[in-house]
Design an enzyme around this catalytic site. Structure first.
Site, PDB file in Angstrom:
ATOM      1  N   GLY A  31       8.049   4.751   5.466  1.00  0.00           N
ATOM      2  CA  GLY A  31       8.138   5.362   6.787  1.00  0.00           C
ATOM      3  C   GLY A  31       8.337   6.862   6.730  1.00  0.00           C
ATOM      4  N   HIS A  37       0.236   9.976   4.214  1.00  0.00           N
ATOM      5  CA  HIS A  37       0.157   8.534   4.504  1.00  0.00           C
ATOM      6  C   HIS A  37      -1.088   8.221   5.325  1.00  0.00           C
ATOM      7  CE1 HIS A  37       4.691   8.919   4.026  1.00  0.00           C
ATOM      8  NE2 HIS A  37       4.403   7.946   3.181  1.00  0.00           N
TER       9      HIS A  37
END
Ligand code: PAF
Length: 286
Positions: A31, A37
């Protein structure tokens, strides 16, 4: 985008996808996502019909005194980013779901975990290999994408997949950098303004080393001294390691004879940053 929180729901989703003859591409994360990402999600999308992203801050890969408690978390922001990146499913189990009472099995990848980050974070890769194996068993992907910034992690996962006969293609994705050269990382958030400026020394050192290797330097010691000189000129950073290793075995090398990696780790006040560059011996790469 589906949001799933239990192993059972995730496995059912994966079974449905596979029964329809479609493939799953997987991007595991902790996260606090950034453009690095997002690039992994796009790569997964190029390989597979259905893309699953996981978010789980894995306690077993943090050592005592490390930043597990303070690791940045922002689920709403992450959820929006994963959806905007085009993923089909977000898997976000909690710690009890991943490690229920009585849990006692781990995955230990021996040799490639000894050097580099394994020296200063001895239990880290056992935590990583264990959680990634568990995530693979829940998500059942045909493809999984990992960033090359965590080069040792990528090598460890490839080794685990080969050694345990997991039927998954592991795809290494290029490092995504900020405009000033700093490799994107969730931990960059810990850097103050002056440290942020100082942290540019990592990519500067790696660029200098790559140019020197492209010019024909083959001595690992010469390349290490060059990088150390550039990094130590920044008083806000403290070197953890600067090493040149074989890109497959991750053992230190004395000379560049086949593909190698220069990997660096540097402590700043609240962050330990890592970065690396591949050193090709056949001359400059595009
Ligand atoms: O690279 C990461 O974010 C983590 O190490 C991973 C692979 C998600 C395992 O927790």
């Amino acid at each position: 985008m589906e949001i799933l929180r239990t192993v059972e729901d995730m496995q059912r989703f994966a079974d449905r996808v596979r029964q329809r003859g479609r493939t799953i591409g997987f991007v595991p994360t902790m996260g606090y996502l950034h453009e690095g990402h997002v690039s992994l999600v796009h790569i997964a999308r190029r390989h597979a019909d259905v893309v699953v992203v996981s978010i789980f801050v894995n306690p077993t890969q943090f050592g005592p005194g490390e930043d597990f408690e303070s690791y940045p978390r922002d689920f709403e922001r992450d959820r929006r980013m994963v959806a905007a990146a085009g993923a089909d499913c977000l898997y976000c189990p909690d710690a009890d779901e991943m490690y229920p009472p009585g849990y006692q099995t781990t995955v230990c990848v021996r040799e490639v975990t000894r050097n580099l980050c394994g020296l200063s974070r001895p239990a880290h890769f056992e935590g990583v290999a264990t959680v990634v194996a568990k995530l693979f068993n829940a998500v059942k992907p045909q493809y999984a994408v990992f960033g090359q910034k965590d080069f040792q992690q990528l090598v460890v996962i490839k080794r685990m997949v080969r050694d345990l006969n997991m039927d998954i293609d592991i795809i290494g994705a290029p490092i995504v950098r900020e405009p000033d050269g700093i490799a994107m990382s969730s931990r960059n958030k810990y850097l103050g303004t002056a440290e942020r400026q100082a942290a540019r020394c990592l990519s500067r050192a790696l660029d200098a080393v790559r140019s020197r290797a492209d010019e024909g330097e083959r001595s690992a010691q010469a390349l290490i001294s060059l990088a150390r000189g550039i990094i130590s000129a920044e008083p806000l950073g403290r070197i953890d390691y600067v090493k040149v290793c074989d890109a497959v075995t991750l053992q230190d090398v004395e000379r560049l004879e086949r593909e190698a990696v220069m990997a660096v780790a540097v402590f700043f006040e609240k962050a330990r940053l890592i970065d690396n560059t591949i050193l090709h011996v056949d001359g400059p790469q595009p």
